[in-house]
Motif scaffolding. Structure first.
Motif, PDB file in Angstrom:
ATOM      1  N   ALA A 121       0.836  -1.203   0.000  1.00 45.25           N
ATOM      2  CA  ALA A 121       0.000   0.000   0.000  1.00 45.25           C
ATOM      3  C   ALA A 121       0.870   1.252   0.000  1.00 45.25           C
ATOM      4  N   THR A 122       0.457   2.221  -0.793  1.00 42.63           N
ATOM      5  CA  THR A 122       1.154   3.510  -0.817  1.00 42.63           C
ATOM      6  C   THR A 122       0.553   4.414   0.247  1.00 42.63           C
ATOM      7  N   PRO A 123       1.267   5.460   0.660  1.00 43.57           N
ATOM      8  CA  PRO A 123       0.676   6.415   1.606  1.00 43.57           C
ATOM      9  C   PRO A 123      -0.629   7.016   1.076  1.00 43.57           C
ATOM     10  N   GLU A 124      -0.705   7.286  -0.229  1.00 42.56           N
ATOM     11  CA  GLU A 124      -1.929   7.841  -0.808  1.00 42.56           C
ATOM     12  C   GLU A 124      -3.092   6.854  -0.702  1.00 42.56           C
ATOM     13  N   GLN A 125      -2.820   5.574  -0.928  1.00 43.85           N
ATOM     14  CA  GLN A 125      -3.872   4.566  -0.778  1.00 43.85           C
ATOM     15  C   GLN A 125      -4.363   4.508   0.669  1.00 43.85           C
ATOM     16  N   CYS A 126      -3.459   4.640   1.606  1.00 45.59           N
ATOM     17  CA  CYS A 126      -3.839   4.637   3.022  1.00 45.59           C
ATOM     18  C   CYS A 126      -4.714   5.842   3.350  1.00 45.59           C
ATOM     19  N   ASN A 127      -4.346   7.007   2.835  1.00 43.63           N
ATOM     20  CA  ASN A 127      -5.156   8.206   3.059  1.00 43.63           C
ATOM     21  C   ASN A 127      -6.546   8.039   2.464  1.00 43.63           C
ATOM     22  N   GLN A 128      -6.609   7.527   1.234  1.00 43.23           N
ATOM     23  CA  GLN A 128      -7.903   7.339   0.580  1.00 43.23           C
ATOM     24  C   GLN A 128      -8.764   6.305   1.315  1.00 43.23           C
ATOM     25  N   ALA A 129      -8.142   5.294   1.889  1.00 46.17           N
ATOM     26  CA  ALA A 129      -8.886   4.294   2.657  1.00 46.17           C
ATOM     27  C   ALA A 129      -9.502   4.916   3.902  1.00 46.17           C
ATOM     28  N   GLN A 130      -8.756   5.777   4.577  1.00 46.29           N
ATOM     29  CA  GLN A 130      -9.290   6.468   5.757  1.00 46.29           C
ATOM     30  C   GLN A 130     -10.470   7.351   5.366  1.00 46.29           C
ATOM     31  N   VAL A 131     -10.323   8.092   4.275  1.00 43.01           N
ATOM     32  CA  VAL A 131     -11.400   8.975   3.799  1.00 43.01           C
ATOM     33  C   VAL A 131     -12.632   8.147   3.439  1.00 43.01           C
ATOM     34  N   ALA A 132     -12.441   7.038   2.735  1.00 47.97           N
ATOM     35  CA  ALA A 132     -13.575   6.193   2.343  1.00 47.97           C
ATOM     36  C   ALA A 132     -14.328   5.670   3.559  1.00 47.97           C
ATOM     37  N   CYS A 133     -13.609   5.334   4.607  1.00 44.54           N
ATOM     38  CA  CYS A 133     -14.244   4.843   5.825  1.00 44.54           C
ATOM     39  C   CYS A 133     -15.127   5.914   6.450  1.00 44.54           C
ATOM     40  N   ILE A 134     -14.613   7.109   6.569  1.00 45.74           N
ATOM     41  CA  ILE A 134     -15.375   8.194   7.188  1.00 45.74           C
ATOM     42  C   ILE A 134     -16.563   8.598   6.330  1.00 45.74           C
ATOM     43  N   VAL A 135     -16.352   8.713   5.010  1.00 43.94           N
ATOM     44  CA  VAL A 135     -17.454   9.062   4.110  1.00 43.94           C
ATOM     45  C   VAL A 135     -18.551   8.000   4.193  1.00 43.94           C
ATOM     46  N   GLY A 136     -18.168   6.741   4.185  1.00 43.22           N
ATOM     47  CA  GLY A 136     -19.150   5.665   4.297  1.00 43.22           C
ATOM     48  C   GLY A 136     -19.930   5.733   5.600  1.00 43.22           C
ATOM     49  N   ALA A 137     -19.251   6.030   6.679  1.00 40.89           N
ATOM     50  CA  ALA A 137     -19.918   6.140   7.978  1.00 40.89           C
ATOM     51  C   ALA A 137     -20.897   7.307   7.988  1.00 40.89           C
ATOM     52  N   LEU A 138     -20.475   8.446   7.464  1.00 38.58           N
ATOM     53  CA  LEU A 138     -21.365   9.610   7.428  1.00 38.58           C
ATOM     54  C   LEU A 138     -22.584   9.355   6.539  1.00 38.58           C
ATOM     55  N   GLU A 139     -22.364   8.711   5.395  1.00 35.00           N
ATOM     56  CA  GLU A 139     -23.492   8.384   4.515  1.00 35.00           C
ATOM     57  C   GLU A 139     -24.470   7.437   5.212  1.00 35.00           C
ATOM     58  N   TYR A 140     -23.942   6.479   5.959  1.00 34.84           N
ATOM     59  CA  TYR A 140     -24.796   5.553   6.704  1.00 34.84           C
ATOM     60  C   TYR A 140     -25.638   6.312   7.729  1.00 34.84           C
ATOM     61  N   ILE A 141     -24.998   7.186   8.482  1.00 34.73           N
ATOM     62  CA  ILE A 141     -25.718   7.947   9.507  1.00 34.73           C
ATOM     63  C   ILE A 141     -26.806   8.814   8.869  1.00 34.73           C
ATOM     64  N   LEU A 142     -26.472   9.498   7.794  1.00 38.34           N
ATOM     65  CA  LEU A 142     -27.455  10.351   7.127  1.00 38.34           C
ATOM     66  C   LEU A 142     -28.647   9.543   6.614  1.00 38.34           C
ATOM     67  N   LYS A 143     -28.407   8.311   6.213  1.00 40.75           N
ATOM     68  CA  LYS A 143     -29.481   7.479   5.660  1.00 40.75           C
ATOM     69  C   LYS A 143     -30.303   6.786   6.747  1.00 40.75           C
ATOM     70  N   HIS A 144     -29.687   6.440   7.866  1.00 39.92           N
ATOM     71  CA  HIS A 144     -30.341   5.567   8.830  1.00 39.92           C
ATOM     72  C   HIS A 144     -30.679   6.199  10.183  1.00 39.92           C
ATOM     73  N   ASP A 145     -30.123   7.331  10.514  1.00 37.26           N
ATOM     74  CA  ASP A 145     -30.356   7.917  11.839  1.00 37.26           C
ATOM     75  C   ASP A 145     -31.546   8.870  11.766  1.00 37.26           C
ATOM     76  N   GLU A 146     -32.643   8.487  12.420  1.00 36.03           N
ATOM     77  CA  GLU A 146     -33.870   9.279  12.347  1.00 36.03           C
ATOM     78  C   GLU A 146     -33.706  10.683  12.916  1.00 36.03           C
ATOM     79  N   SER A 147     -32.900  10.854  13.952  1.00 34.96           N
ATOM     80  CA  SER A 147     -32.731  12.190  14.534  1.00 34.96           C
ATOM     81  C   SER A 147     -32.000  13.113  13.565  1.00 34.96           C
ATOM     82  N   VAL A 148     -31.047  12.575  12.804  1.00 33.55           N
ATOM     83  CA  VAL A 148     -30.343  13.374  11.803  1.00 33.55           C
ATOM     84  C   VAL A 148     -31.292  13.708  10.662  1.00 33.55           C
ATOM     85  N   GLN A 149     -32.103  12.732  10.238  1.00 34.43           N
ATOM     86  CA  GLN A 149     -33.066  12.976   9.165  1.00 34.43           C
ATOM     87  C   GLN A 149     -34.048  14.074   9.556  1.00 34.43           C
ATOM     88  N   LYS A 150     -34.493  14.069  10.805  1.00 34.19           N
ATOM     89  CA  LYS A 150     -35.423  15.092  11.283  1.00 34.19           C
ATOM     90  C   LYS A 150     -34.761  16.467  11.244  1.00 34.19           C
TER      91      LYS A 150
END
Length: 87
Positions: A46-75
């Motif tokens: 793995a390159t340092p850039e791949q590691c950075n992109q993996a961290q970003v993908a994890c956070i983006v995925g988590a935020l997208e999940y919360i926005l889609k599934h958390d009723e208090s955020v949707q409200k």
């Protein structure tokens, strides 16, 4: 296969009981959502850039999940108290 002794549920991802039971960093909070991302920049595969992109993908995925599934955020979004960023 396994990662840190836990079953892989999809490529590079494990589902764990509780972070505190494994002594992971996210186990020190009582937050509704917490995660630990483990990316190894010292890996020859793995390159340092791949590691950075993996961290970003994890956070983006988590935020997208919360926005889609958390009723208090949707409200909050419906009431205009929370704005979701889009590309």
């Amino acid at each position: 296969g396994t990662i840190i002794g836990e079953t892989v549920v999809q490529e590079g991802v494990i589902a764990i009981p509780t972070p505190s039971s494994l002594g992971l960093c996210s186990g020190v909070t009582t937050a509704s959502y917490a995660t630990t991302t483990e990316v190894y920049p010292d890996s020859p595969k793995a390159t340092p850039e791949q590691c950075n992109q993996a961290q970003v993908a994890c956070i983006v995925g988590a935020l997208e999940y919360i926005l889609k599934h958390d009723e208090s955020v949707q409200k909050q979004q419906e009431e205009g108290d929370c704005v979701a960023a889009t590309e």
